[in-house]
Enzyme design. Structure first.
Site, short mmCIF file in Angstrom:
data_model
loop_
_atom_site.label_atom_id
_atom_site.label_comp_id
_atom_site.label_asym_id
_atom_site.label_seq_id
_atom_site.Cartn_x
_atom_site.Cartn_y
_atom_site.Cartn_z
N SER A 112 -7.92 -1.10 12.40
CA SER A 112 -8.86 0.00 12.06
C SER A 112 -9.72 0.17 13.41
O SER A 112 -10.25 -1.14 13.77
CB SER A 112 -9.46 -0.16 10.88
OG SER A 112 -10.86 0.69 10.86
N GLY A 125 0.80 -1.17 -0.02
CA GLY A 125 -0.05 -0.06 -0.12
C GLY A 125 0.72 1.28 -0.01
O GLY A 125 0.40 2.29 0.72
N TYR A 179 -16.14 -4.29 5.93
CA TYR A 179 -14.85 -3.75 5.98
C TYR A 179 -14.35 -4.09 7.55
O TYR A 179 -13.35 -4.51 7.57
CB TYR A 179 -14.72 -2.33 5.67
CG TYR A 179 -13.45 -1.71 6.23
CD1 TYR A 179 -12.44 -1.65 5.17
CD2 TYR A 179 -13.20 -0.92 7.30
CE1 TYR A 179 -11.14 -1.12 5.50
CE2 TYR A 179 -12.09 -0.18 7.60
CZ TYR A 179 -10.85 -0.52 6.88
OH TYR A 179 -9.71 0.05 7.00
N GLN A 224 -8.82 -2.73 0.58
CA GLN A 224 -9.76 -1.75 0.10
C GLN A 224 -10.09 -1.19 1.43
O GLN A 224 -10.73 -1.87 2.39
CB GLN A 224 -10.88 -2.79 -0.51
CG GLN A 224 -12.03 -2.05 -1.18
CD GLN A 224 -12.89 -1.04 -0.34
OE1 GLN A 224 -12.50 0.21 -0.37
NE2 GLN A 224 -13.66 -1.61 0.45
N GLU A 282 -12.79 0.54 12.92
CA GLU A 282 -14.03 -0.01 12.37
C GLU A 282 -14.33 -1.54 13.07
O GLU A 282 -15.37 -2.08 12.98
CB GLU A 282 -14.14 -0.08 10.89
CG GLU A 282 -14.27 1.06 10.29
CD GLU A 282 -15.44 1.86 10.50
OE1 GLU A 282 -16.45 1.09 10.57
OE2 GLU A 282 -15.63 2.84 10.45
#
Ligand code: G4F
Length: 335
Positions: free
Chosen positions: A130, A8, A154, A88, A132
């Site tokens: 993350s 990345g 995700y 992603q 998340e």
């Protein structure tokens, strides 16, 4: 010279981390997908510097869903440290493409861990986890002990990858760490993330290039910091004596509405005349009160965020303004 490998590398965090590691004297190797366009990317300034590219910075084509090519790069580079940032990363998009999100983010991380297990010596490994993973947390603010409760594809993929990093650390003695990162932004943020979208729109409207700003839920709140602060913590985590997970956050919640007000104040416009609600940008479900407690990072790594929310949004808006003033017909790209 220490060698680092970054997956990345062309992203926001990858580009800041590359600059940081080059400054620290590392040889930096980046993985790029065959489909990546390097022209006008966030690495442009380094790629075209002949004292850096091909000397201390190298890019390799490989894909995490093609383990053979990836393993070949790993063996050739023999990195001391791996920073795994690829995947992603758009939450909204993960509802549209859940399978490829999970394949890249969850299975991609597992494949990489499996490859690292075979290397001798095993490189140190950082995984960009993350906030998340917390989804609808029962504890506010969240820390390293907060249970995972993801509510979107995700978040599920990141939770899987985060747990796997722990499994490999305990089972195979791998020096592997999760940086559980809350939202971090910069002028290099992708345009489909809300801070960049708002800052760009404010600058664009100011210059007469755009009429309105269309947003989804403006009451949504996040803990927003500057990406440059967060990559510093990534490096610090791999310099410790023992591998551990760390929450990286500012500890302060702001709403999307706060971003709008700060960005429009920066360009001296009244946001009320331009902001429009658009249901296309609403998500099926929103995480609740994601705000981090980074006390462990402060205590162990001596890390804390340096850039405030107001400084972040002002910097992003001012950069858009000066970029768009020089390139009024520009397509989406890093300002
Ligand atoms: O900027 P966002 O798309 O970021 P989100 O979903 O919080 O995810 C980012 O941060 C996570 C934590 O670090 C990362 F794991 C993840 O990879 C990514 O970097 O949206 C922020 C909020 C959301 O509540 C969204 O619903 O803004 C709200 N929003 C309102 N209108 C919008 C819009 N988001 C986008 N992207 N576009 C809108 O028009």
């Amino acid at each position: 010279m220490r060698r680092a490998l970054i997956t990345g590398i062309t992203g926001q965090d990858g580009s800041y981390l590359t600059e940081l590691l080059l400054d620290k004297g590392y040889q930096v190797h980046g993985i790029v997908r065959r489909t990546s366009t390097l022209g006008r990317s966030r690495l442009d300034h380094l790629y075209h510097d002949t004292t850096i590219y091909g000397q201390r910075l190298f890019l390799h084509y490989a894909e995490l869903d093609d383990p053979t090519t990836f393993r070949r790069v790993l063996i050739k580079v023999a990195p001391d440290e791996i920073y795994h940032l690829a995947g992603q990363s758009h939450v909204g998009l993960s509802f549209e493409i859940p399978e490829s999100t999970c394949d890249m983010t969850a299975m991609g991380t597992l494949r990489l861990l499996e490859m690292i297990r075979d290397l001798k010596p095993m490189p140190r490994f950082f995984h960009a986890s993350s906030s998340e993973i917390f989804g609808t947390p029962t504890i506010v603010p969240q820390d390293e002990q907060t249970p995972c409760a993801p509510i979107n594809p995700y978040g599920c993929a990141k939770a899987f990858a985060t747990h796997m990093v722990g499994v490999y650390r305990r089972t195979f003695d791998l020096f592997a760490c999760n940086g559980i990162m809350f939202n971090h932004e910069s002028p290099r943020r992708g345009e489909n993330f809300v801070t960049r979208k708002i800052c760009r729109a404010a600058a664009s409207i100011k210059l007469g290039l755009q009429n309105d700003l269309f947003l989804g839920d403006t009451t949504a709140q996040r803990d927003w910091g500057h990406a440059r602060d967060y990559v510093r913590a990534m490096w610090l985590m791999l310099q410790q004596e023992k591998p551990e997970d760390f929450v990286l956050a500012t500890g302060q919640l702001h709403s999307v509405q706060d971003v709008v007000e700060q960005a429009f104040a920066t360009v001296g416009l009244d946001w009320r005349q331009y902001l429009k609600k658009d249901s296309r940008f609403l998500r099926p479900i929103e995480p609740q009160r994601l705000v981090g407690n980074a006390s462990k990072a402060k205590c162990v790594l001596n890390w804390t965020h340096e850039v405030t929310f107001a400084e972040l949004i002002t910097e992003m808006t001012e950069r858009e303004l000066s970029f768009l003033a020089k390139n009024p017909r520009s397509e989406a790209q890093a300002a």
